[in-house]
Design an enzyme around this catalytic site. Structure first.
Site, PDB file in Angstrom:
ATOM      1  N   ASP A 234       0.905  -1.193   0.011  1.00 53.87           N
ATOM      2  CA  ASP A 234      -0.068  -0.060   0.185  1.00 53.87           C
ATOM      3  C   ASP A 234       1.002   1.281   0.067  1.00 53.87           C
ATOM      4  O   ASP A 234       1.928   1.324   0.681  1.00 53.87           O
ATOM      5  CB  ASP A 234      -0.713  -0.082   1.275  1.00 53.87           C
ATOM      6  CG  ASP A 234      -2.043   0.895   1.082  1.00 53.87           C
ATOM      7  OD1 ASP A 234      -2.521   1.285   0.055  1.00 53.87           O
ATOM      8  OD2 ASP A 234      -2.749   1.155   2.285  1.00 53.87           O
ATOM      9  N   HIS A 235       0.439   2.324  -0.625  1.00 48.66           N
ATOM     10  CA  HIS A 235       0.991   3.518  -0.639  1.00 48.66           C
ATOM     11  C   HIS A 235       2.372   3.514  -0.903  1.00 48.66           C
ATOM     12  O   HIS A 235       3.253   3.848  -0.178  1.00 48.66           O
ATOM     13  CB  HIS A 235       0.717   4.179   0.648  1.00 48.66           C
ATOM     14  CG  HIS A 235      -0.691   4.836   0.764  1.00 48.66           C
ATOM     15  ND1 HIS A 235      -1.025   6.003   0.101  1.00 48.66           N
ATOM     16  CD2 HIS A 235      -1.741   4.459   1.373  1.00 48.66           C
ATOM     17  CE1 HIS A 235      -2.478   6.278   0.309  1.00 48.66           C
ATOM     18  NE2 HIS A 235      -2.851   5.200   1.035  1.00 48.66           N
TER      19      HIS A 235
ATOM     20  N   GLU B 243      -3.191  -0.146  -8.126  1.00 50.39           N
ATOM     21  CA  GLU B 243      -4.093   0.467  -7.747  1.00 50.39           C
ATOM     22  C   GLU B 243      -3.442   1.925  -7.777  1.00 50.39           C
ATOM     23  O   GLU B 243      -2.492   1.871  -7.468  1.00 50.39           O
ATOM     24  CB  GLU B 243      -4.720   0.379  -6.312  1.00 50.39           C
ATOM     25  CG  GLU B 243      -5.659   1.328  -5.690  1.00 50.39           C
ATOM     26  CD  GLU B 243      -6.374   0.796  -4.536  1.00 50.39           C
ATOM     27  OE1 GLU B 243      -6.990  -0.100  -4.454  1.00 50.39           O
ATOM     28  OE2 GLU B 243      -6.100   1.644  -3.516  1.00 50.39           O
TER      29      GLU B 243
ATOM     30  N   LYS C 281      -9.065   9.175  10.684  1.00 48.65           N
ATOM     31  CA  LYS C 281      -8.649   7.689  11.032  1.00 48.65           C
ATOM     32  C   LYS C 281      -9.653   7.132  12.266  1.00 48.65           C
ATOM     33  O   LYS C 281      -9.791   7.876  13.375  1.00 48.65           O
ATOM     34  CB  LYS C 281      -7.296   7.503  11.540  1.00 48.65           C
ATOM     35  CG  LYS C 281      -6.192   7.990  10.585  1.00 48.65           C
ATOM     36  CD  LYS C 281      -6.337   7.169   9.033  1.00 48.65           C
ATOM     37  CE  LYS C 281      -5.253   7.565   8.215  1.00 48.65           C
ATOM     38  NZ  LYS C 281      -5.301   6.530   7.112  1.00 48.65           N
TER      39      LYS C 281
ATOM     40  N   HIS D  69     -10.366   4.503   0.787  1.00 46.91           N
ATOM     41  CA  HIS D  69      -9.051   4.454   1.553  1.00 46.91           C
ATOM     42  C   HIS D  69      -9.636   4.948   2.869  1.00 46.91           C
ATOM     43  O   HIS D  69     -10.605   5.777   2.951  1.00 46.91           O
ATOM     44  CB  HIS D  69      -8.081   4.900   1.104  1.00 46.91           C
ATOM     45  CG  HIS D  69      -6.926   4.628   0.325  1.00 46.91           C
ATOM     46  ND1 HIS D  69      -5.690   4.446   0.045  1.00 46.91           N
ATOM     47  CD2 HIS D  69      -7.467   3.719  -0.853  1.00 46.91           C
ATOM     48  CE1 HIS D  69      -5.170   3.702  -1.113  1.00 46.91           C
ATOM     49  NE2 HIS D  69      -6.504   3.152  -1.711  1.00 46.91           N
TER      50      HIS D  69
END
Length: 525
Positions: free
Chosen positions: A188-189, A303, A345, A378
């Site tokens: 991811d990221h 992605e 978050k 996300h």
């Protein structure tokens, strides 16, 4: 007799019934002197494999009537002879290390991640490496595909874990749970080719490219003169067209998009989209080309994520980004826009829900028109208000991405089972919050966190249901897991892991309940 029958299996044995699995488990426990996970028991080419718990550690158990069995001898460990019904068997007890994890993925392919494509999916990050069995329990029977190896380089740095450790922990968790329905893995990221290299080497199959550092956030505010000047200076060679041809492509319109209608893009909209995302697109193409070299074309999925930017991705900007990636030959399975509202978050969505729905409907229509590809959500943890909307408009073309919520639910278990440790962690998190929140979009206020002295042990769990306390705990996870005492020992890490291993069934149940609330809205009616 069930164990001896299983040892005669030539191919990969089907999952045993719960009753049979428990019978075999009892037999293995007597032979091995360990506590075997019944769900892990399987057989392959004359060997029985299982995961067992020995005190505070886990071990791979490999058993065969043939000491030269090729499956047994691929694993490294200590062997001894044991007797079962008058038959001498070879038992090998193996550490759950990287070498044995690699062998496990080779001999039991279901413990290795696969390419998931357009199937409805949910990514469940595991910052501790203990959550996979609970995650799989949450999706069992739902039809959603889990991504149980999901971690960003940033998260790995903060938890002091490597990509290989993340992958191995997921494989062991899949083996323990006996999950054979397939799973994905998400590096991811990723922001650099170095990030790609290290995660590709660990066996990740999906790569989330994050070109946010190449997004021009000012383009959303620039006047038209500034935009026109910026537009002419975009890296047109890298984008495979000219400034003139790009104008022609988008302004000749209108575009007929089902769910939107006849859509005429205006010059200012194009300029803002191109100036904001043009360089990010060029950088994404560069990383995709690198992936082709590292993984081989068709051996991975990608992605593209622009969710960590200052301003929301408008539908026009989404259309521009997706269309340009397609024109450049980037085959992406999902795209993560920056939606309107606040995706903070560990807490629910904050914003105008009606406007979110209006725009999200357009985002979903664009994904079907340009792709199809999945809309990736996300910071999707605990965004219960938007799940019904996302499920309604994506029609299954959706990837929900969660991460920190599983850590928070681990802390919930600590609150229930070890109040003294929870109090230490909560106070530490309060003390660290102002420092650790710097890289997050959060709005918790310490003044609104109830002082620990005013909360009884029986009430500690309420911190996990409070907006402010939950965010305070969320953003300080890295410090909680890595801070050491002057003598070099960890302040919390070892005690936290010890508790969670001791109460792993409780952790699995808590995760199943909490993540189940995430996946239920996406079930097909």
């Amino acid at each position: 007799m069930k164990l001896m029958e299983l040892l005669k299996s030539a191919g990969l044995a089907a999952k045993s019934s719960p009753a049979d699995a428990n019978t075999i488990r009892v037999a293995l426990n007597k032979l091995c002197g360990t506590d075997v996970y019944a769900t892990s028991i399987t057989a392959l080419e004359g060997a029985v494999l299982a995961l067992a718990k020995e005190a505070d550690q886990k071990r791979l158990i490999a058993l065969s009537a043939n000491p030269s069995n090729k499956v047994l001898n691929q694993f490294s460990g200590q062997s001894r002879q044991v007797d079962r019904d008058g038959t001498t068997l070879t038992l090998r007890v193996c550490p759950v290390d990287a070498g044995n994890a690699k062998v496990l993925r080779q001999v039991l392919p279901y413990t290795a991640p696969t390419i998931i494509g357009l199937k409805t999916s949910v990514g469940m990050g595991d910052r501790l490496g203990l959550a996979t069995p609970g995650h799989l329990k949450a999706v069992d029977g739902t039809g959603l595909v889990p991504f149980v190896a999901q971690q960003s380089i940033r998260e790995m740095t903060r938890t002091q874990r490597t990509p290989q450790q993340v992958m191995d922990d997921a494989s062991w968790g899949v083996f323990q749970a006996g999950w054979r329905d397939g799973f994905g893995s998400d590096a991811d990221h990723l922001k650099t080719t170095e990030d790609i290299d290290v995660t590709a080497a660990a066996g990740f199959t999906m790569f989330t490219v994050d070109p946010s550092e190449h997004v021009d956030n000012a383009a959303g505010r620039d006047d038209i003169t500034t935009l026109r000047a910026k537009y002419e200076k975009l890296p047109w060679v890298d984008l495979g067209k000219t400034a003139h041809s790009c104008r022609t492509d988008y302004l000749a319109g209108p575009f007929a998009i089902e769910g939107i209608g006849a859509w005429q893009i205006k010059e200012e909209e194009l300029l803002r989209a191109a100036c904001k995302y043009g360089r990010a697109i060029a950088y994404t193409v560069r990383l995709a080309r690198h992936l082709d070299k590292v993984k081989g074309e068709g051996n991975y999925e990608i992605e593209m994520s622009v969710d960590e930017t200052d301003s929301p991705t408008t539908p026009v900007e989404h259309f521009y980004v997706a269309n340009e990636l397609k024109c450049m030959g980037v085959k992406f399975s999902s795209l993560a826009p920056r939606f309107i509202g606040r995706f903070e978050k560990g807490v629910d969505y904050q914003g105008d829900l009606a406007e979110f729905e209006r725009q999200f409907a357009q985002h979903a229509a664009i994904a079907r028109h340009v792709g199809p590809y999945k809309i990736s959500i996300h910071s999707g943890s605990d965004k219960f208000l938007i799940y019904p909307i996302a499920a309604k408009y994506t029609q299954g073309l959706v990837h929900l991405k969660t991460a920190g919520t599983s850590y928070l639910e681990a802390i919930r278990v600590i609150a229930r089972k070890d109040p003294a440790l929870f109090r230490e962690i909560m106070q530490f998190a309060i003390d660290r919050y102002e420092t650790d929140k710097a890289s997050y979009h959060v709005s918790a206020e310490l003044s609104k966190v109830t002082p620990l002295k005013d909360v009884s042990d029986a009430e500690l769990e309420t911190y996990l249901d409070d907006f402010h306390a939950r965010q305070v705990l969320h953003v300080t996870f890295g410090s909680v897991l890595t801070t050491k005492r002057p003598d070099g020992s960890y302040l919390f890490r070892d005690r936290l892991y010890s508790d969670l291993r001791k109460f792993e069934a409780d952790y699995d149940d808590v995760l199943c309940k909490h993540l189940g609330k995430h996946v239920r809205p996406f079930l097909k009616k």
